[in-house]
Design a protein around this motif. Structure first.
Motif, PDB file in Angstrom:
ATOM      1  N   ASN A  81       0.838  -1.211   0.000  1.00  0.00           N
ATOM      2  CA  ASN A  81       0.000   0.000   0.000  1.00  0.00           C
ATOM      3  C   ASN A  81       0.871   1.260   0.000  1.00  0.00           C
ATOM      4  N   PRO A  82       0.264   2.405  -0.285  1.00  0.00           N
ATOM      5  CA  PRO A  82       1.056   3.641  -0.313  1.00  0.00           C
ATOM      6  C   PRO A  82       1.684   3.975   1.038  1.00  0.00           C
ATOM      7  N   SER A  83       1.054   3.599   2.139  1.00  0.00           N
ATOM      8  CA  SER A  83       1.670   3.869   3.453  1.00  0.00           C
ATOM      9  C   SER A  83       3.034   3.206   3.527  1.00  0.00           C
ATOM     10  N   TYR A 108      -2.778  13.321   2.782  1.00  0.00           N
ATOM     11  CA  TYR A 108      -3.423  12.202   3.483  1.00  0.00           C
ATOM     12  C   TYR A 108      -2.829  12.084   4.900  1.00  0.00           C
ATOM     13  N   SER A 163      -7.018  12.912  -1.099  1.00  0.00           N
ATOM     14  CA  SER A 163      -8.065  12.039  -0.590  1.00  0.00           C
ATOM     15  C   SER A 163      -9.300  12.838  -0.188  1.00  0.00           C
ATOM     16  N   ASP A 188       2.695  11.321  -4.119  1.00  0.00           N
ATOM     17  CA  ASP A 188       1.760  10.365  -3.523  1.00  0.00           C
ATOM     18  C   ASP A 188       0.622  10.205  -4.524  1.00  0.00           C
ATOM     19  N   ALA A 190      -1.538   7.778  -4.853  1.00  0.00           N
ATOM     20  CA  ALA A 190      -2.451   6.702  -4.440  1.00  0.00           C
ATOM     21  C   ALA A 190      -3.677   6.612  -5.361  1.00  0.00           C
ATOM     22  N   HIS A 191      -4.249   7.769  -5.694  1.00  0.00           N
ATOM     23  CA  HIS A 191      -5.487   7.786  -6.499  1.00  0.00           C
ATOM     24  C   HIS A 191      -5.243   7.955  -7.996  1.00  0.00           C
ATOM     25  N   LYS A 214      -6.911   0.756  -6.277  1.00  0.00           N
ATOM     26  CA  LYS A 214      -8.001   1.736  -6.353  1.00  0.00           C
ATOM     27  C   LYS A 214      -8.522   1.733  -7.791  1.00  0.00           C
TER      28      LYS A 214
HETATM   29  C1  LIG Z   1      -3.809  10.404  -1.183  1.00  0.00           C
HETATM   30  C2  LIG Z   1      -3.585   9.123  -0.431  1.00  0.00           C
HETATM   31  N1  LIG Z   1      -2.354   8.795  -0.041  1.00  0.00           N
HETATM   32  C3  LIG Z   1      -2.079   7.677   0.632  1.00  0.00           C
HETATM   33  C4  LIG Z   1      -3.075   6.786   0.948  1.00  0.00           C
HETATM   34  C5  LIG Z   1      -2.699   5.582   1.770  1.00  0.00           C
HETATM   35  O1  LIG Z   1      -3.225   4.419   1.398  1.00  0.00           O
HETATM   36  P1  LIG Z   1      -3.087   3.163   2.370  1.00  0.00           P
HETATM   37  O2  LIG Z   1      -3.795   3.511   3.648  1.00  0.00           O
HETATM   38  O3  LIG Z   1      -3.729   2.075   1.621  1.00  0.00           O
HETATM   39  O4  LIG Z   1      -1.636   2.955   2.600  1.00  0.00           O
HETATM   40  C6  LIG Z   1      -4.394   7.063   0.566  1.00  0.00           C
HETATM   41  C7  LIG Z   1      -5.499   6.142   0.869  1.00  0.00           C
HETATM   42  O5  LIG Z   1      -6.600   6.268   0.465  1.00  0.00           O
HETATM   43  C8  LIG Z   1      -4.661   8.261  -0.134  1.00  0.00           C
HETATM   44  O6  LIG Z   1      -5.898   8.594  -0.517  1.00  0.00           O
END
Ligand SMILES: Cc1ncc(COP(=O)(O)O)c(C=O)c1O
Length: 391
Positions: A81-83, A108, A163, A188, A190-191, A214
């Motif tokens: 995941n991005p985290s 985020y 987000s 970042d 993620a989206h 996603k």
């Molecule tokens: C902009 C953005 N960055 C990072 C994340 C982190 O994703 P995760 O909690 O799956 O690591 C999200 C999750 O929706 C996000 O919207």
């Protein structure tokens, strides 16, 4: 353009009005079936899969993603995941006391926490440059943001699409300007993948993470981290395993370090080629455009209903398949629960700073009727409760 056949490919429950694709995506059937096939193959011969065939599939998957993102497959590694990606970079990025990581005040929360943690450890500052809302032009955004740069700025960390506000940021202009100033960039994204076009070679970001689970619709836990070759040696793995100081190194220590992480089911990573094939089969550029039209054509009536303004001009520069309606409520959790429990609508109500946003997502299975259901529910809540303030 969006056929019934395509709508029926999704597994999302039909008894709900599902307007939250943004949070975790949702797999269409063909992609989910491919995932299950890989898992079956894994369980039928775990040793062969984990040490040989699965690794060959992984290589094929990274190559397909490299083509999709226009970068070398060897500059991509799959992570959950991005985290994870943000932690990997933040833990290794060489920050000293007094250094700054420049970001915005619209990032985020989990990523903010990560950077705050590692900046604190180094005595560095995680600097949240305020972005004025509503956005007006890409140029004004870039000017606003770069006011935060000074000679202590060591890295820019910024969302591609945020987000809570759902806004697309002008990362192309930001990366170009940062390059001129010699500041590395970490996007970042993620989206981003499959909601916006991404060409990593053209973009020139130094680090980019994107969640395939996603908008690319792969199973949960499939994300990539792209790292420019110049920075790959800087990153020690978060989990030290056999790939670290390997006695049988492959051609890339970047892959050895971050791909070899102990026993795990990496079937989700293998579904990326199937997702790309699925999107090609349905002409995804056109599908995504139709979704964007639906997003925008409803935006003003929602803002008028709750007496607010869009956070940006309603163009593809800023708004894609997410739309965040600024609302006034002191009870975001109650409002979200009411929408789900009473009206059977899955839609997030997201506080950010001192603001709250009701964010709808539009994917191929959504229709005007879903947005009408949300509209009627919000109208009803305004009439019958004091959860949403209109002044
Ligand atoms: C902009 C953005 N960055 C990072 C994340 C982190 O994703 P995760 O909690 O799956 O690591 C999200 C999750 O929706 C996000 O919207």
């Amino acid at each position: 353009m969006i056929t019934e056949q395509l709508r029926n490919e999704f597994l999302v429950r039909k008894d709900l009005t599902f307007l939250n694709f943004g949070s975790f995506g949702a797999c269409p059937k063909p992609i989910f079936e491919r995932y299950q096939q890989y898992q079956l193959e894994l369980e039928q011969e775990p040793v062969l899969f984990i040490v040989k065939t699965g690794l060959d599939y992984l290589q094929e998957s990274r190559e397909a993603l490299g083509q999709y993102l226009n970068c070398s497959a060897d500059d991509l590694v799959y992570i959950v995941n991005p985290s994870h990606a943000v932690n990997l970079v933040a833990k290794n990025f060489p920050l000293k006391a007094g250094d700054e990581v420049l970001t915005t005040n619209l990032e985020y929360g989990a990523c903010d926490r990560t950077w705050e943690y590692y900046c604190n450890q180094a005595g560095a500052q995680y600097k949240k440059q305020p972005i004025s809302l509503p956005l007006t032009t890409k140029e004004a955004f870039v000017d606003d943001f770069f006011k935060g740069v000074n000679n202590r700025t060591r890295l820019i960390f910024i969302s591609h699409i945020t987000s809570s506000t759902g806004l697309r940021f002008p990362i192309e202009a930001i990366c170009a300007k940062a390059k001129q100033l010699g500041i590395p960039t970490f996007i970042d994204g993620a989206h981003g993948p499959a909601q916006a076009p991404i060409d990593l070679s053209l973009l020139g970001a130094d680090f980019f993470t994107g969640a395939c689970h996603k908008w690319m619709m792969t199973p949960k836990g499939s994300t990539f981290l792209y790292v420019n070759k110049a920075y790959q040696r800087m990153l020690d793995p978060l989990v030290i395993s056999w790939g670290f100081n390997s006695t049988t190194p492959s051609h890339s220590s970047f892959l050895d370090y971050h791909q070899t992480q102990g026993t795990r089911d990496f079937s989700a990573f293998l579904c990326i080629p199937k997702a790309i094939e699925f999107m090609n089969q349905y002409n995804w550029t056109a599908v995504s455009s139709a979704c964007k039209v639906l997003v925008k054509s409803n935006a003003m009536r929602f803002c008028e209903l709750v007496n607010s303004q869009p956070l940006a001009p309603l163009t593809d520069d800023f708004i894609l398949q997410l739309f965040s309606i600024p609302i006034k409520t002191k009870h975001p959790i109650q409002l979200k629960n009411l929408l789900f429990d009473q009206y059977k609508i899955e839609v997030p109500v997201m506080p950010h700073g001192d603001q709250v946003f009701l964010r709808y997502s539009i994917q191929a299975f959504n229709t005007q009727a879903h947005l009408d259901t949300l509209y009627d529910a919000v109208s009803d809540i305004i009439k019958t409760t004091n959860l949403i303030e209109i002044d």
